[in-house]
Write a protein that holds these residues in place. Structure first.
Motif, PDB file in Angstrom:
ATOM      1  N   VAL A  61       0.853  -1.190   0.000  1.00 44.74           N
ATOM      2  CA  VAL A  61       0.000   0.000   0.000  1.00 44.74           C
ATOM      3  C   VAL A  61       0.886   1.236   0.000  1.00 44.74           C
ATOM      4  CG1 VAL A  61      -1.598   1.369   1.411  1.00 44.74           C
ATOM      5  CG2 VAL A  61      -1.989  -1.085   1.097  1.00 44.74           C
ATOM      6  N   GLY A  62       0.586   2.183  -0.839  1.00 41.26           N
ATOM      7  CA  GLY A  62       1.328   3.443  -0.857  1.00 41.26           C
ATOM      8  C   GLY A  62       0.742   4.434   0.144  1.00 41.26           C
ATOM      9  N   PHE A  63       1.600   5.019   0.966  1.00 35.52           N
ATOM     10  CA  PHE A  63       1.181   6.069   1.902  1.00 35.52           C
ATOM     11  C   PHE A  63       1.811   7.367   1.403  1.00 35.52           C
ATOM     12  CE2 PHE A  63       0.960   8.745   5.568  1.00 35.52           C
ATOM     13  CZ  PHE A  63      -0.121   8.288   6.316  1.00 35.52           C
ATOM     14  N   VAL A  64       0.997   8.257   0.903  1.00 36.34           N
ATOM     15  CA  VAL A  64       1.489   9.459   0.241  1.00 36.34           C
ATOM     16  C   VAL A  64       1.311  10.682   1.128  1.00 36.34           C
ATOM     17  CG1 VAL A  64       1.296  10.947  -1.790  1.00 36.34           C
ATOM     18  CG2 VAL A  64       0.912   8.469  -2.007  1.00 36.34           C
ATOM     19  N   PHE A  65       2.426  11.339   1.451  1.00 37.07           N
ATOM     20  CA  PHE A  65       2.392  12.623   2.155  1.00 37.07           C
ATOM     21  C   PHE A  65       2.324  13.723   1.103  1.00 37.07           C
ATOM     22  CE2 PHE A  65       4.260   9.955   5.371  1.00 37.07           C
ATOM     23  CZ  PHE A  65       3.926  10.534   6.587  1.00 37.07           C
ATOM     24  N   PHE A  66       1.319  14.571   1.181  1.00 37.77           N
ATOM     25  CA  PHE A  66       1.262  15.734   0.292  1.00 37.77           C
ATOM     26  C   PHE A  66       1.726  16.947   1.090  1.00 37.77           C
ATOM     27  CE2 PHE A  66      -0.649  19.413  -1.738  1.00 37.77           C
ATOM     28  CZ  PHE A  66      -0.396  19.173  -3.076  1.00 37.77           C
ATOM     29  N   HIS A  67       2.862  17.532   0.685  1.00 39.43           N
ATOM     30  CA  HIS A  67       3.468  18.635   1.421  1.00 39.43           C
ATOM     31  C   HIS A  67       3.123  19.977   0.801  1.00 39.43           C
ATOM     32  CE1 HIS A  67       6.270  15.974   3.696  1.00 39.43           C
ATOM     33  NE2 HIS A  67       6.157  15.228   2.619  1.00 39.43           N
ATOM     34  N   PHE A  77       1.454  13.532  12.748  1.00 39.07           N
ATOM     35  CA  PHE A  77       1.529  12.844  11.467  1.00 39.07           C
ATOM     36  C   PHE A  77       2.346  11.562  11.562  1.00 39.07           C
ATOM     37  CE2 PHE A  77       0.927  17.372  10.502  1.00 39.07           C
ATOM     38  CZ  PHE A  77      -0.323  17.283   9.903  1.00 39.07           C
ATOM     39  N   THR A  78       3.339  11.557  12.444  1.00 42.53           N
ATOM     40  CA  THR A  78       4.127  10.347  12.659  1.00 42.53           C
ATOM     41  C   THR A  78       3.256   9.231  13.207  1.00 42.53           C
ATOM     42  OG1 THR A  78       6.118  11.650  13.093  1.00 42.53           O
ATOM     43  CG2 THR A  78       6.109   9.366  13.872  1.00 42.53           C
ATOM     44  N   GLU A  79       2.388   9.574  14.178  1.00 44.62           N
ATOM     45  CA  GLU A  79       1.524   8.561  14.784  1.00 44.62           C
ATOM     46  C   GLU A  79       0.495   8.047  13.780  1.00 44.62           C
ATOM     47  OE1 GLU A  79      -1.251   7.910  18.770  1.00 44.62           O
ATOM     48  OE2 GLU A  79       0.100   9.630  18.634  1.00 44.62           O
ATOM     49  N   LEU A  80      -0.005   8.925  12.922  1.00 47.03           N
ATOM     50  CA  LEU A  80      -0.940   8.495  11.876  1.00 47.03           C
ATOM     51  C   LEU A  80      -0.299   7.443  10.980  1.00 47.03           C
ATOM     52  CD1 LEU A  80      -2.830  11.627  10.448  1.00 47.03           C
ATOM     53  CD2 LEU A  80      -3.790   9.692  11.685  1.00 47.03           C
ATOM     54  N   ALA A  81       0.907   7.741  10.494  1.00 43.58           N
ATOM     55  CA  ALA A  81       1.597   6.826   9.585  1.00 43.58           C
ATOM     56  C   ALA A  81       1.957   5.524  10.287  1.00 43.58           C
ATOM     57  CB  ALA A  81       2.849   7.493   9.029  1.00 43.58           C
ATOM     58  N   THR A  82       2.421   5.620  11.542  1.00 38.87           N
ATOM     59  CA  THR A  82       2.839   4.425  12.283  1.00 38.87           C
ATOM     60  C   THR A  82       1.672   3.486  12.533  1.00 38.87           C
ATOM     61  OG1 THR A  82       4.618   5.661  13.378  1.00 38.87           O
ATOM     62  CG2 THR A  82       3.918   3.606  14.402  1.00 38.87           C
ATOM     63  N   SER A  83       0.532   4.036  12.945  1.00 39.80           N
ATOM     64  CA  SER A  83      -0.641   3.193  13.225  1.00 39.80           C
ATOM     65  C   SER A  83      -1.170   2.567  11.939  1.00 39.80           C
ATOM     66  CB  SER A  83      -1.736   4.022  13.901  1.00 39.80           C
ATOM     67  OG  SER A  83      -2.164   5.087  13.077  1.00 39.80           O
ATOM     68  N   GLY A 296      -4.035   7.167  16.481  1.00 39.28           N
ATOM     69  CA  GLY A 296      -3.833   5.761  16.143  1.00 39.28           C
ATOM     70  C   GLY A 296      -5.089   5.143  15.556  1.00 39.28           C
ATOM     71  N   PHE A 297      -6.233   5.501  16.117  1.00 41.96           N
ATOM     72  CA  PHE A 297      -7.509   4.982  15.625  1.00 41.96           C
ATOM     73  C   PHE A 297      -7.796   5.502  14.224  1.00 41.96           C
ATOM     74  CE2 PHE A 297     -12.234   5.225  15.437  1.00 41.96           C
ATOM     75  CZ  PHE A 297     -12.493   3.865  15.511  1.00 41.96           C
ATOM     76  N   MET A 298      -7.426   6.753  13.962  1.00 47.40           N
ATOM     77  CA  MET A 298      -7.613   7.313  12.620  1.00 47.40           C
ATOM     78  C   MET A 298      -6.838   6.526  11.574  1.00 47.40           C
ATOM     79  SD  MET A 298      -7.533  11.478  12.750  1.00 47.40           S
ATOM     80  CE  MET A 298      -7.604  11.588  10.956  1.00 47.40           C
ATOM     81  N   GLY A 299      -5.563   6.248  11.880  1.00 44.87           N
ATOM     82  CA  GLY A 299      -4.742   5.490  10.955  1.00 44.87           C
ATOM     83  C   GLY A 299      -5.283   4.093  10.728  1.00 44.87           C
ATOM     84  N   MET A 300      -5.746   3.468  11.804  1.00 43.48           N
ATOM     85  CA  MET A 300      -6.315   2.133  11.708  1.00 43.48           C
ATOM     86  C   MET A 300      -7.576   2.144  10.849  1.00 43.48           C
ATOM     87  SD  MET A 300      -7.889  -0.301  14.690  1.00 43.48           S
ATOM     88  CE  MET A 300      -9.460   0.566  14.585  1.00 43.48           C
ATOM     89  N   CYS A 301      -8.421   3.176  11.025  1.00 46.93           N
ATOM     90  CA  CYS A 301      -9.661   3.280  10.243  1.00 46.93           C
ATOM     91  C   CYS A 301      -9.353   3.441   8.756  1.00 46.93           C
ATOM     92  CB  CYS A 301     -10.486   4.471  10.732  1.00 46.93           C
ATOM     93  SG  CYS A 301     -11.418   4.158  12.245  1.00 46.93           S
ATOM     94  N   ALA A 302      -8.344   4.266   8.445  1.00 46.86           N
ATOM     95  CA  ALA A 302      -7.984   4.479   7.048  1.00 46.86           C
ATOM     96  C   ALA A 302      -7.497   3.180   6.415  1.00 46.86           C
ATOM     97  CB  ALA A 302      -6.912   5.560   6.942  1.00 46.86           C
ATOM     98  N   ALA A 303      -6.637   2.453   7.148  1.00 39.16           N
ATOM     99  CA  ALA A 303      -6.109   1.189   6.624  1.00 39.16           C
ATOM    100  C   ALA A 303      -7.220   0.155   6.480  1.00 39.16           C
ATOM    101  CB  ALA A 303      -5.017   0.668   7.551  1.00 39.16           C
ATOM    102  N   SER A 304      -8.094   0.074   7.478  1.00 37.53           N
ATOM    103  CA  SER A 304      -9.202  -0.892   7.442  1.00 37.53           C
ATOM    104  C   SER A 304     -10.144  -0.600   6.280  1.00 37.53           C
ATOM    105  CB  SER A 304      -9.969  -0.855   8.766  1.00 37.53           C
ATOM    106  OG  SER A 304     -11.106  -1.700   8.719  1.00 37.53           O
ATOM    107  N   LEU A 305     -10.462   0.687   6.092  1.00 34.71           N
ATOM    108  CA  LEU A 305     -11.352   1.070   4.996  1.00 34.71           C
ATOM    109  C   LEU A 305     -10.734   0.718   3.651  1.00 34.71           C
ATOM    110  CD1 LEU A 305     -13.822   2.491   3.837  1.00 34.71           C
ATOM    111  CD2 LEU A 305     -12.680   4.681   4.221  1.00 34.71           C
TER     112      LEU A 305
END
Length: 332
Positions: A61-67, A77-83, A296-305
């Motif tokens: 899965v690609g995780f794209v940071f738009f800067h 943002f680190t916690e989002l990506a890590t989770s 952490g829950f946000m990242g998990m929700c994105a991955a699950s979705l």
């Protein structure tokens, strides 16, 4: 005559193995080199048909940071990506991180992403405007937009209930301090901040207060920048509110540092509440009251979705909004 990986390697002066890893989206090469290899292969007329067939079997899965304007360097943002990565690994997928800047040729970057043959893509679009996102709608891989949403567009998204959170924080300030609240507003234009502005002024109106009487200071959305900006405001002798809502914790902490530097007591003279609940907010001096976002829950929700879309090939889209909770500490 078909172009081979060996020919691409010779043209670029790198190993055939590196070209193979890049073309087949395997670990072992940097994202920068991967994009260079794909670009060179395309210009040489390489046949991507065989690789295209692998997309359905891809487990990356690609995780794209738009800067834009600032670098994603906060713990948020680190916690989002890590989770996100943890959830994907537990599900048998790996994460490949990419970085795109608004100054890049976005259409070209989107083509590059497609050439990576990801099973799906999570796009961290915190700083994006609608027009900047539109090219990403052309991606052939399933996409989940994280930390923002664009009403009217048919795209899966996971975002924060910003307006509700800002309303709750401002409502608390007004009830606790019985005073017209001020607003420490981010100087950068971001959809999340705009929604928090709506929540702030919504709470002001809900208490039958005049919106025009709320003191607003525009500060840089970083700790150091907010501190410098607030110090300049204080030294200029501008009017100060009894209590403030800040667009994020870094603004709140920077402002607190500035207030304390010139002799204000927190919260006895000025009360401040932030938004995000960064990891170090609880050990600040004084500990910061804030609106907690379950990152952490946000990242998990994105991955699950995303995995649901990949595995079940859903055509329908959903917009998930994550609620947080108010955490009251010593600053307010």
């Amino acid at each position: 005559m078909k172009v081979t990986a060996k020919q691409i390697a010779e043209a670029m002066g790198i190993s055939t193995a590196a070209v193979s890893m890049a073309l087949n989206n395997k670990p072992g090469v940097s994202e920068k080199l991967r994009r260079q290899v794909i670009s060179t292969a395309r210009s040489m007329g390489y046949d991507f048909t065989r690789i295209d067939a692998k997309r359905s079997a891809s487990k990356t899965v690609g995780f794209v940071f738009f800067h834009k304007n600032f670098v994603f360097d906060t713990p948020f943002f680190t916690e989002l990506a890590t989770s996100t990565e943890l959830y994907l690994k537990q599900s048998g997928y790996q994460l490949s991180v990419c970085h795109i800047h608004d100054l890049d040729n976005i259409d070209e970057q989107v083509r590059m992403l497609d050439s990576c043959h990801y099973a799906g893509i999570i796009l961290l679009g915190t700083t994006m405007f609608r027009e900047e996102f539109l090219p990403f709608m052309k991606l052939s891989a399933p996409l989940v937009l994280l930390d923002t949403r664009f009403p009217g567009l048919n795209v899966n998204s996971v975002s924060i209930a910003n307006q509700d959170g800002a309303f709750a924080a401002t409502d608390y300030l007004i009830s606790r301090w019985q005073a017209q609240p001020g607003y420490l507003q981010a100087s950068q234009s971001v959809a999340n901040f705009a929604q928090r502005e709506e929540g702030f002024f919504g709470a002001v109106r809900a208490h039958s207060m005049s919106v025009s009487k709320s003191i607003v200071h525009k500060l840089s959305p970083s700790l150091e920048g907010a501190c410098a900006d607030m110090l300049a405001i204080l030294k200029n002798g501008e009017p100060i509110a009894r209590c403030y809502f800040a667009d994020n914790d870094e603004i709140a902490l920077g402002a607190i540092r500035a207030f304390r530097e010139v002799g204000y007591r927190i919260p006895e003279d000025v009360a401040i509440i932030g938004f995000d609940n960064l990891s170090y907010s609880s050990i600040a001096q004084p500990p910061l009251s804030t609106y907690h976002i379950p990152k952490g829950f946000m990242g998990m929700c994105a991955a699950s979705l995303l995995l649901n879309v990949i595995q079940n090939k859903y055509k329908e889209t959903v917009n998930v909004q994550i609620n947080g909770k108010l955490i009251i500490r010593d600053s307010a």
